[in-house]
Motif scaffolding. Structure first.
Motif, PDB file in Angstrom:
ATOM      1  N   PRO A   4       0.846  -1.199   0.000  1.00  0.00           N
ATOM      2  CA  PRO A   4       0.000   0.000   0.000  1.00  0.00           C
ATOM      3  C   PRO A   4       0.884   1.252   0.000  1.00  0.00           C
ATOM      4  N   LYS A   5       0.357   2.333  -0.531  1.00  0.00           N
ATOM      5  CA  LYS A   5       1.097   3.596  -0.494  1.00  0.00           C
ATOM      6  C   LYS A   5       0.934   4.278   0.853  1.00  0.00           C
ATOM      7  N   ILE A   6      -0.161   3.941   1.541  1.00  0.00           N
ATOM      8  CA  ILE A   6      -0.403   4.499   2.874  1.00  0.00           C
ATOM      9  C   ILE A   6      -1.110   3.445   3.718  1.00  0.00           C
ATOM     10  N   VAL A   7      -0.705   3.354   4.964  1.00  0.00           N
ATOM     11  CA  VAL A   7      -1.372   2.482   5.930  1.00  0.00           C
ATOM     12  C   VAL A   7      -1.978   3.391   6.991  1.00  0.00           C
ATOM     13  N   VAL A   8      -3.265   3.209   7.215  1.00  0.00           N
ATOM     14  CA  VAL A   8      -4.025   4.069   8.125  1.00  0.00           C
ATOM     15  C   VAL A   8      -4.460   3.235   9.321  1.00  0.00           C
ATOM     16  N   PHE A   9      -4.281   3.815  10.513  1.00  0.00           N
ATOM     17  CA  PHE A   9      -4.639   3.130  11.745  1.00  0.00           C
ATOM     18  C   PHE A   9      -5.687   3.909  12.514  1.00  0.00           C
ATOM     19  N   GLY A  50     -16.832  11.686  13.969  1.00  0.00           N
ATOM     20  CA  GLY A  50     -17.434  11.670  12.639  1.00  0.00           C
ATOM     21  C   GLY A  50     -17.147  10.385  11.899  1.00  0.00           C
ATOM     22  N   SER A  51     -17.639  10.311  10.707  1.00  0.00           N
ATOM     23  CA  SER A  51     -17.540   9.122   9.872  1.00  0.00           C
ATOM     24  C   SER A  51     -16.122   8.888   9.370  1.00  0.00           C
ATOM     25  N   LYS A  52     -15.744   7.617   9.287  1.00  0.00           N
ATOM     26  CA  LYS A  52     -14.444   7.273   8.701  1.00  0.00           C
ATOM     27  C   LYS A  52     -14.428   7.607   7.212  1.00  0.00           C
ATOM     28  N   ILE A  53     -15.588   7.661   6.593  1.00  0.00           N
ATOM     29  CA  ILE A  53     -15.664   8.084   5.189  1.00  0.00           C
ATOM     30  C   ILE A  53     -15.097   9.499   5.069  1.00  0.00           C
ATOM     31  N   THR A  54     -15.460  10.371   5.989  1.00  0.00           N
ATOM     32  CA  THR A  54     -14.938  11.747   5.997  1.00  0.00           C
ATOM     33  C   THR A  54     -13.439  11.741   6.211  1.00  0.00           C
ATOM     34  N   HIS A  55     -12.956  10.938   7.169  1.00  0.00           N
ATOM     35  CA  HIS A  55     -11.515  10.852   7.424  1.00  0.00           C
ATOM     36  C   HIS A  55     -10.769  10.473   6.139  1.00  0.00           C
ATOM     37  N   PHE A  56     -11.277   9.441   5.455  1.00  0.00           N
ATOM     38  CA  PHE A  56     -10.587   8.960   4.256  1.00  0.00           C
ATOM     39  C   PHE A  56     -10.709   9.924   3.087  1.00  0.00           C
ATOM     40  N   THR A  57     -11.801  10.641   3.003  1.00  0.00           N
ATOM     41  CA  THR A  57     -11.939  11.658   1.964  1.00  0.00           C
ATOM     42  C   THR A  57     -10.840  12.703   2.128  1.00  0.00           C
ATOM     43  N   GLY A 109      -3.423  12.608  -2.381  1.00  0.00           N
ATOM     44  CA  GLY A 109      -3.611  12.226  -3.772  1.00  0.00           C
ATOM     45  C   GLY A 109      -3.569  10.718  -3.979  1.00  0.00           C
ATOM     46  N   ILE A 110      -3.443   9.955  -2.898  1.00  0.00           N
ATOM     47  CA  ILE A 110      -3.383   8.501  -2.984  1.00  0.00           C
ATOM     48  C   ILE A 110      -4.796   7.960  -3.209  1.00  0.00           C
ATOM     49  N   GLU A 111      -4.913   7.087  -4.196  1.00  0.00           N
ATOM     50  CA  GLU A 111      -6.209   6.486  -4.517  1.00  0.00           C
ATOM     51  C   GLU A 111      -6.612   5.493  -3.428  1.00  0.00           C
ATOM     52  N   TYR A 112      -7.900   5.336  -3.214  1.00  0.00           N
ATOM     53  CA  TYR A 112      -8.417   4.465  -2.153  1.00  0.00           C
ATOM     54  C   TYR A 112      -7.913   3.016  -2.231  1.00  0.00           C
ATOM     55  N   PRO A 113      -7.830   2.401  -3.419  1.00  0.00           N
ATOM     56  CA  PRO A 113      -7.331   1.021  -3.466  1.00  0.00           C
ATOM     57  C   PRO A 113      -5.859   0.881  -3.053  1.00  0.00           C
ATOM     58  N   ASP A 114      -5.132   1.996  -2.971  1.00  0.00           N
ATOM     59  CA  ASP A 114      -3.734   1.966  -2.538  1.00  0.00           C
ATOM     60  C   ASP A 114      -3.602   2.208  -1.033  1.00  0.00           C
ATOM     61  N   MET A 115      -4.730   2.148  -0.321  1.00  0.00           N
ATOM     62  CA  MET A 115      -4.759   2.360   1.126  1.00  0.00           C
ATOM     63  C   MET A 115      -5.121   1.062   1.844  1.00  0.00           C
ATOM     64  N   LEU A 116      -4.534   0.887   3.032  1.00  0.00           N
ATOM     65  CA  LEU A 116      -4.842  -0.236   3.918  1.00  0.00           C
ATOM     66  C   LEU A 116      -5.218   0.359   5.268  1.00  0.00           C
ATOM     67  N   PHE A 117      -6.312  -0.112   5.848  1.00  0.00           N
ATOM     68  CA  PHE A 117      -6.854   0.470   7.071  1.00  0.00           C
ATOM     69  C   PHE A 117      -7.069  -0.589   8.142  1.00  0.00           C
ATOM     70  N   PHE A 118      -6.502  -0.348   9.331  1.00  0.00           N
ATOM     71  CA  PHE A 118      -6.681  -1.218  10.495  1.00  0.00           C
ATOM     72  C   PHE A 118      -7.632  -0.550  11.482  1.00  0.00           C
ATOM     73  N   LEU A 133     -15.664   3.079  -0.547  1.00  0.00           N
ATOM     74  CA  LEU A 133     -14.543   3.787  -1.173  1.00  0.00           C
ATOM     75  C   LEU A 133     -13.537   2.872  -1.866  1.00  0.00           C
ATOM     76  N   GLY A 134     -13.437   1.635  -1.399  1.00  0.00           N
ATOM     77  CA  GLY A 134     -12.444   0.732  -1.973  1.00  0.00           C
ATOM     78  C   GLY A 134     -11.161   0.624  -1.164  1.00  0.00           C
ATOM     79  N   VAL A 135     -11.138   1.203   0.039  1.00  0.00           N
ATOM     80  CA  VAL A 135     -10.002   1.065   0.953  1.00  0.00           C
ATOM     81  C   VAL A 135     -10.037  -0.352   1.523  1.00  0.00           C
ATOM     82  N   LYS A 136      -8.902  -1.043   1.556  1.00  0.00           N
ATOM     83  CA  LYS A 136      -8.881  -2.384   2.160  1.00  0.00           C
ATOM     84  C   LYS A 136      -8.955  -2.245   3.673  1.00  0.00           C
ATOM     85  N   PHE A 137      -9.987  -2.848   4.278  1.00  0.00           N
ATOM     86  CA  PHE A 137     -10.234  -2.795   5.722  1.00  0.00           C
ATOM     87  C   PHE A 137      -9.716  -4.074   6.369  1.00  0.00           C
ATOM     88  N   MET A 138      -9.004  -3.935   7.480  1.00  0.00           N
ATOM     89  CA  MET A 138      -8.530  -5.091   8.242  1.00  0.00           C
ATOM     90  C   MET A 138      -9.054  -4.972   9.661  1.00  0.00           C
TER      91      MET A 138
END
Length: 178
Positions: A9-14, A108-115, A122-131, A144-149
């Motif tokens: 992933p280009k970014i890993v979000v926790f 607030g919503s995680k959708i807002t966080h990821f937006t 500029g990283i596309e949602y499929p290039d993100m991984l979320f824990f 959004l297409g973010v991979k959720f773990m």
């Protein structure tokens, strides 16, 4: 190894609470907080100590050493406490907050966080991984297409490695269908 096995992933979000540390910072921590004199932990006004789950500092350091961006997405009602915890806890000899490229910490919503993460990087949602430890936040994958773990007992190396494999499969499926 095929190309998909070598990608990351280009970014890993926790998420923070019960993902990086074993508490809710808005209910289990009583400010003011300070750094523990003996451990890589914080201490609240009542002397309760709180630290990262065991593998978390190494995992975050590993991501940064490999050029992967790191972000936090937390819906806590105590954003100042969460940010203070990240500034007091250390990874190696640096503040944990120095390892994060983006902090989206507010109710607030995680959708807002990821937006906002997408807009800032500029990283596309499929290039993100979320824990995250809350299944309701899987909506970022569906919408959004973010991979959720899903995290049950904090982020561990085993979970991290499984998440990378799952992300690769997710990314390959999304790429082959678009």
């Amino acid at each position: 190894m095929g190309k998909s096995e070598q990608t990351f992933p280009k970014i890993v979000v926790f998420d923070l609470d019960y993902t990086l540390w074993p508490c809710w910072c808005d209910t289990h921590i009583s400010p003011p907080i300070s750094r523990s004199n003996t451990e890589n932990a914080i201490v609240d006004r009542y002397g309760s100590e709180m630290a990262f789950y065991k593998d978390v500092p190494e995992i975050i350091a590993h991501l940064k050493q490999n050029g992967i961006k790191v972000a936090a997405a937390s819906r806590t009602c105590a954003p100042d406490v969460a940010k203070k915890m990240l500034s007091l806890l250390h990874i190696g000899d640096k503040r944990a907050s120095d390892y994060f490229d983006i902090l989206e910490i507010y109710p607030g919503s995680k959708i807002t966080h990821f937006t906002f993460i997408h807009k800032q990087t500029g990283i596309e949602y499929p290039d993100m991984l979320f824990f995250d430890d809350e299944t309701r936040n899987k909506e970022v994958e569906h919408r959004l297409g973010v991979k959720f773990m899903f995290v049950t007992e904090g982020v561990t190396w085993n979970l991290f490695h499984r998440a990378i494999e799952d992300w690769r499969e997710h990314k390959q499926q999304r790429t082959s269908t678009s």
